[in-house]
Design a protein around this motif. Sequence first.
Motif, PDB file in Angstrom:
ATOM      1  N   ALA A   1     -30.293  51.859   8.756  1.00  0.00           N
ATOM      2  CA  ALA A   1     -31.203  51.280   7.987  1.00  0.00           C
ATOM      3  C   ALA A   1     -30.736  50.073   7.294  1.00  0.00           C
ATOM      4  O   ALA A   1     -31.395  49.004   7.172  1.00  0.00           O
ATOM      5  CB  ALA A   1     -31.797  52.267   6.926  1.00  0.00           C
ATOM      6  N   GLY A   2     -29.539  50.172   6.662  1.00  0.00           N
ATOM      7  CA  GLY A   2     -28.847  48.971   6.199  1.00  0.00           C
ATOM      8  C   GLY A   2     -28.475  47.978   7.174  1.00  0.00           C
ATOM      9  O   GLY A   2     -28.441  46.671   6.647  1.00  0.00           O
ATOM     10  N   THR A   3     -28.221  48.332   8.571  1.00  0.00           N
ATOM     11  CA  THR A   3     -27.858  47.320   9.451  1.00  0.00           C
ATOM     12  C   THR A   3     -29.318  46.521   9.906  1.00  0.00           C
ATOM     13  O   THR A   3     -29.081  45.417   9.902  1.00  0.00           O
ATOM     14  CB  THR A   3     -27.313  47.953  10.452  1.00  0.00           C
ATOM     15  N   LEU A   4     -30.300  47.264   9.819  1.00  0.00           N
ATOM     16  CA  LEU A   4     -31.496  46.712  10.184  1.00  0.00           C
ATOM     17  C   LEU A   4     -31.924  45.665   9.154  1.00  0.00           C
ATOM     18  O   LEU A   4     -32.383  44.604   9.371  1.00  0.00           O
ATOM     19  CB  LEU A   4     -32.430  47.762  10.515  1.00  0.00           C
ATOM     20  N   LEU A   5     -31.834  46.088   7.842  1.00  0.00           N
ATOM     21  CA  LEU A   5     -32.069  45.387   6.611  1.00  0.00           C
ATOM     22  C   LEU A   5     -31.380  44.009   6.616  1.00  0.00           C
ATOM     23  O   LEU A   5     -31.570  43.033   6.367  1.00  0.00           O
ATOM     24  CB  LEU A   5     -31.958  46.265   5.284  1.00  0.00           C
ATOM     25  N   LEU A   6     -29.979  44.312   6.833  1.00  0.00           N
ATOM     26  CA  LEU A   6     -29.023  43.073   6.811  1.00  0.00           C
ATOM     27  C   LEU A   6     -29.455  42.089   7.860  1.00  0.00           C
ATOM     28  O   LEU A   6     -29.180  40.941   8.006  1.00  0.00           O
ATOM     29  CB  LEU A   6     -27.511  43.399   7.071  1.00  0.00           C
TER      30      LEU A   6
ATOM     31  N   PRO B   1     -19.586  41.195   1.682  1.00  0.00           N
ATOM     32  CA  PRO B   1     -19.967  41.671   0.445  1.00  0.00           C
ATOM     33  C   PRO B   1     -21.276  42.864   0.814  1.00  0.00           C
ATOM     34  O   PRO B   1     -21.416  43.832   0.495  1.00  0.00           O
ATOM     35  CB  PRO B   1     -20.275  41.057  -0.636  1.00  0.00           C
ATOM     36  N   TRP B   2     -22.009  42.079   1.560  1.00  0.00           N
ATOM     37  CA  TRP B   2     -23.289  43.026   1.826  1.00  0.00           C
ATOM     38  C   TRP B   2     -22.916  44.236   2.922  1.00  0.00           C
ATOM     39  O   TRP B   2     -23.484  45.384   2.805  1.00  0.00           O
ATOM     40  CB  TRP B   2     -24.378  42.019   2.597  1.00  0.00           C
ATOM     41  N   VAL B   3     -21.821  43.978   3.710  1.00  0.00           N
ATOM     42  CA  VAL B   3     -21.515  44.851   4.611  1.00  0.00           C
ATOM     43  C   VAL B   3     -20.921  45.998   3.854  1.00  0.00           C
ATOM     44  O   VAL B   3     -21.227  47.265   4.185  1.00  0.00           O
ATOM     45  CB  VAL B   3     -20.415  44.495   5.829  1.00  0.00           C
TER      46      VAL B   3
END
Length: 137
Positions: free
Chosen positions: A29-34, A50-52
Amino acid sequence: MNPIPRVSGFRITSPLLSGIVWSIIWLGAGTLLLSLLLYSSSLSESNILPWVYGTHGAASLAGGFTSARRSGKRGWYIGAMTGLLYVVLVILTGFLSQNIDWSSRIPLLAIVALFAGAFGGMLGVNTGSAGSSGGKR
């Protein structure tokens, strides 16, 4: 008339394994959001580190929360072990798929995931699992 038997759902019994599964779900989900953030904003790939780390931290926190909630005891320990196993799987996947080298980012990722998993474990053990006394043992 006979009632229709209920079909039991699939349940992972190992707290550590369920935490890893939830970590992977949150990582996806975080990868999709990024990806959507990169596509729709002026954020460049060079400024995304930093987002990663935030995405990995959130995934590790969710995994630590889930594993400690299922375990019901030793929250910070179970959460930290979930975070450590998460990092090992991420590094192993990165090494096998893209041949990444050892750099200073890997220990930083391990520290972020370890502490986020431990914090998630402390939160998760205090929520208790279904049918428990709220983690107070």
